[in-house]
Design an enzyme around this catalytic site. Structure first.
Site, short mmCIF file in Angstrom:
data_model
loop_
_atom_site.label_atom_id
_atom_site.label_comp_id
_atom_site.label_asym_id
_atom_site.label_seq_id
_atom_site.Cartn_x
_atom_site.Cartn_y
_atom_site.Cartn_z
N CYS A 90 0.81 -1.22 0.00
CA CYS A 90 0.00 0.00 0.00
C CYS A 90 0.85 1.27 0.00
O CYS A 90 0.34 2.35 -0.32
CB CYS A 90 -0.95 0.01 1.19
SG CYS A 90 -2.09 -1.38 1.14
N HIS A 111 -3.75 7.08 1.96
CA HIS A 111 -4.03 5.75 1.41
C HIS A 111 -5.43 5.33 1.87
O HIS A 111 -5.78 5.51 3.04
CB HIS A 111 -2.99 4.76 1.91
CG HIS A 111 -3.37 3.33 1.67
ND1 HIS A 111 -3.72 2.87 0.42
CD2 HIS A 111 -3.51 2.28 2.52
CE1 HIS A 111 -4.04 1.59 0.51
NE2 HIS A 111 -3.92 1.21 1.77
N ASN A 147 -10.17 -0.66 -1.21
CA ASN A 147 -8.73 -0.48 -1.09
C ASN A 147 -8.06 -1.07 -2.33
O ASN A 147 -8.07 -2.29 -2.51
CB ASN A 147 -8.26 -1.19 0.19
CG ASN A 147 -6.76 -1.08 0.40
OD1 ASN A 147 -6.02 -0.67 -0.49
ND2 ASN A 147 -6.30 -1.47 1.58
#
Ligand code: COA
Length: 331
Positions: free
Chosen positions: A113, A258, A288
């Site tokens: 990520c 994020h 995500n």
């Protein structure tokens, strides 16, 4: 020494929309549970035949068009993903081939990520060292094909989506514009807290029927531990970046965190004392998308007119590894 400016942004997500309601037909979950715990209402998943390189190419083409550049002006590619189209070679060379850029270097980077911000530090260093003037930075992910869609995998399966985001970076003459700094961290003591055990080159063989039967190819996570670390590390990472420049949280014009979980982003926002209009959230629509969340959110924010020349943009990430990172950009 030159600085690095973001001169174009772009993104692409698959057209297949997967709602929370659709997931309730596959596993024991509910729209209420998913929305309340994560903020996610829908995500995009690829159809069979769509590749990460395809998503990356379309995001890259949008970034090139946004910058008013031809693909041929790109001198190097940095591509971040944890879900490569193939174990090797990396997705970067497939993107390079699709863009018709044979000969230029293509660097694949794995920081999950945090991949886009790790990539930003690499690209910024390539530009500041005057090795390349124009670098294409891409975050791309196909998570959907690797998820356990049974109730056993529901904690992970409801979170993730597919997509790509891109930024075209170019050398500009010094001054106080462009990337001010990037800060990166990692702590491999937590490697297995969020990981996929298989396929693995240190298993004999890489992939076995027993591994598949045991579901070792599905990612697993200790969600609470990830949550606890993310909500500490992300604000710390922003504060470190601000301190390096004698800036305060109130100087941030736009925060692009994020998109792991809306609750994580809201806790980061609260700790920094930022109003809603200064924080970008799009997890509701995409889930995500790992290395792609930040460049997708950035591209959407640019198109929504949320960044003016001179604004202070802050980006922050946390993910598997653990890895975490922050970046400040004077837009
Ligand atoms: N639908 C319904 N119930 C679910 C579920 C789902 N999709 N996933 C888990 N549950 C259940 C659990 O089995 C558990 O049931 P039990 O109490 O009977 O054992 C219950 O919900 C609570 O689980 P818990 O893990 O404590 O929930 P939580 O409040 O911690 O939320 C996450 C789970 C995954 C949403 C949360 O931990 C999280 O977001 N963590 C960070 C994840 C992340 O961002 N990962 C990527 C980092 S880049």
């Amino acid at each position: 020494m030159p600085s690095t400016a973001i001169i174009g942004t772009g993104f692409h997500v698959p057209d297949r929309v997967v709602s929370n309601a659709e997931l309730t037909g596959l596993m024991d979950t509910s729209d209420e549970w998913i929305v309340e715990r994560t903020g996610i209402r829908e995500r995009r998943w690829v159809r069979e035949g769509e590749s990460g390189a395809d998503l990356a190419r379309r995001a890259s083409e949008m970034a090139l068009e946004d910058a008013g550049c031809e693909a041929g002006e790109v001198e190097a590619i940095v591509l971040a993903t944890l879900s490569p189209d193939h174990f090797f070679p990396g997705t970067g060379v497939f993107l390079q081939r699709e863009l018709g850029l044979a000969g230029i270097p293509s660097i694949d980077l794995r920081a999950q990520c945090s991949g886009f911000l790790y990539g930003l530090q690499v690209a910024d260093a390539l530009i500041r060292s005057e090795q390349y003037r124009t670098v294409l930075l891409v975050g791309v992910e196909i998570q959907s094909t690797g998820l356990d869609l049974s109730t056993r995998g529901r904690d992970m399966a409801v979170l993730f989506g597919d997509g790509a985001g891109a930024a075209l970076l170019e050398a500009i003459d010094g001054g106080d514009r462009g990337v001010l700094s990037t800060h990166l961290w990692a702590d491999g003591r937590h490697a297995e807290t969020l990981w996929a055990e298989s396929p693995s080159a240190c298993r004999h063989p890489y992939v076995s029927a027993a591994d598949l039967d045991a579901g070792r190819h599905y990612p697993t996570m200790d969600g609470r531990d990830v949550f606890r670390h993310a909500t500490r590390r992300m604000p710390e990472a922003v504060e470190t970046a601000l301190e390096a420049h004698g800036l305060a949280a109130s100087d941030i014009d736009l925060l692009v965190p994020h998109q792991a979980n809306l609750r994580i982003s809201q806790m980061v926002q609260r700790r920094l004392g930022l109003p809603d209009e200064k924080v970008v959230n799009n997890i509701e629509r995409y889930g995500n998308t790992t290395a792609a969340t930040i460049p997708i959110a950035l591209a959407e924010a640019v198109r929504a007119g949320r960044l003016e020349p001179g604004d202070l943009l802050c980006m922050v990430a946390f993910g598997s590894g653990f890895t975490w990172a922050s970046a400040l950009v004077r837009w």
